[in-house]
Design an enzyme around this catalytic site. Sequence first.
Site, PDB file in Angstrom:
ATOM      1  N   GLU A   1      -9.922   0.870 -12.420  1.00 50.22           N
ATOM      2  CA  GLU A   1     -11.195   1.423 -11.919  1.00 50.22           C
ATOM      3  C   GLU A   1     -12.202   1.658 -13.043  1.00 50.22           C
ATOM      4  OE1 GLU A   1      -9.803   3.521  -7.766  1.00 50.22           O
ATOM      5  OE2 GLU A   1     -10.188   4.831  -9.472  1.00 50.22           O
TER       6      GLU A   1
ATOM      7  N   GLU B   1      -4.787  -0.418  -4.049  1.00 49.83           N
ATOM      8  CA  GLU B   1      -4.856   0.993  -3.662  1.00 49.83           C
ATOM      9  C   GLU B   1      -5.580   1.098  -2.336  1.00 49.83           C
ATOM     10  OE1 GLU B   1      -6.307   3.992  -6.322  1.00 49.83           O
ATOM     11  OE2 GLU B   1      -5.491   2.979  -8.099  1.00 49.83           O
TER      12      GLU B   1
END
Length: 492
Positions: free
Chosen positions: A183, A389
Site C-alpha cells: 500500500e 486484501e
Amino acid sequence: MSFPKNFLWGGAIAANQYEGAWLEDGKAPNVTDILVGISSKDPGLAWNEETKKYEMKLNPDKVYLSHEAVDGYHRYKEDLKLMAGMGFNSFRTSIAWGRIYPNGDECEPNEAGLKFYDDMFDTMNELGMAPVITLSHYETPLHLVTEYGGWSNPKLIDFWMNYVKTVFTRYKGKVKIWLTFNEVNALFRMPLVAGAVLTIKDPKDPSDPIGSTTEQDKWDAYHNILVANALTVKACHELDPDSQIGCMMTASSTATYPYDCNPVNVMGALDTQRMNIFYMADPFCLGIVPTYLKRVWKEENVVVEFTDEELQLIKENTVDLLSFSYYRSTTYDVNTNLRVDTGGVVCKENPFLKDKAPKPWGWAVDPTGIRYTLNILYDRYHLPLFIVENGVGLDENLNENNTIDDDFRIHYLNEHIKNVHEAIEDGVDCIGYLYWGPIDVVSAGTGEMKKRYGFVYVDRFNDGHGTLERALKKSYNWYKDVCTSNGESVLK
C-alpha cells in the site's frame, strides 16, 4: 460456473501484526513498533537535544499490542495448518526487514531471521500453500527513519537493495510470487508508515508535532521509492527468473464515484483516483511518471527531478502483476471534506448503499465496487490482477459453544466473491483472492484486537490479556467450501 483453473485462494497477514517477538533473535524495532496503530498521531519518539535526532521513547501508559501480537513467531506452524485446513493454495505474509538487517544499514544479515523465514516458507510449501511474500509491509527498521530520515534519503535505496538481494537469493525456489511495497500509494496520507518518512529537524515550534513530514520530503521519498521499485524488479528477474514480482496498492480509492453529474464532482473524483492510486501505480505498471504531477509539484512548491537514466530504469523494469486491497468505495462531493482512514478515502455518504457493517466501524458495503475496481485497473494496465486484501473487521466474542456465528462476514464475502467472478466474466485477468486476515491479528489502523477479521479467533484483548488460544468461527467452514470448490459454492 467456477473460477479459472489454478485460481489462488487463501488469506493474507503481515509480520508486524501477527508475529510479535519484536526484539527476539536479534530483531531491532521497526517503524510500526513505536505506534499504537498506523493512524496514531502520537509516535513513541522523543527529540534528543545532544544528538539532534529522534529516538524511541514509548509511552508507558499505552499498550503496544503489536510487540507480542498473536505470538505468530512461535505459533506459525499450528496456524498454517489451520489455514491449510480451509483448502488454501496460497498464503500471503511479509518479511520483517528488521529480522534480516536489524538496523537496516548492516553489511551482513542476521542468520536467525533468515532461518525463521526458511522454516516458515518450507512449512507453507509442505502444506500446499504457495507463499506470496511482501518485502515491505510497514516494517522499515526504525534506525533507518531516525538516523537517515527514511525514504526521503536516497541512501535507503542501497540499504534496501542489500536486503532484497539477500532474500531473493536465500529463498529462490521457495517463493514464486514477491510483492514490493505494501500500500505504498498511501505515502502522502500516512508518510511515517507507508513511506517511512520522518523530517529530521529540531522541533522548535510546539505546534509542529513529532513525526510530521514536509511535502518536499514526501516527494523525495516518492522519487526514491520509484527508483528502488524498478531496481527491485530488475534484481528479482535476474536473481530468480522463475519467480514473479508485483506491486501492492490500496485500491479502494479507485472506486471513487462522483456524487452526482456536476462536472466539478466528476473531475474531483478523477483527481482523487489519480492522487490516491494512479500517481504510484502508473510508474510501477506502465513505466511512466504521470505528467499531471508537474502541476502538483508546482502548486506545492516542491522540486522533483528524475534523471534520464532513472526514467529509463523505471520504463524498462515494470512489475509482472498488480496486487491490491479493496475494502469499500466512496463518493466525491466538492462541498464535503475528504478524509482518509485505514479503509481508504472517505467523502460523502453514498445514498444507494444501504448495507453497512455493524458498529463501531460501520463501513458501507459495496461489493460492486470490487468489480468496478478490477475493470478500471485491468483496462488501464493490462496486467494480471491479484486481490490480496479484502475483508471486514467485527467486534466479536466467543459464544457458549466456543465459536462465533459471524454471519455478516459470510454475507460480506459471498457478495464480494460473486462480483470478483463477474469481473472475470467481464474479461479481467484476476489470478487470485486472498482474504484479510484469516486469523485475528492486531488491527493496523487502530492497534487493537477488538477489530477482528479472522476465520480463526485468537483469545487476546485490547488491554493485552488473553490465553492466545485459537478457536474456529462459523466462517471457517464456509470459506473452506469456497476454496475447495474453486468458488462454485458461492456461484450456485
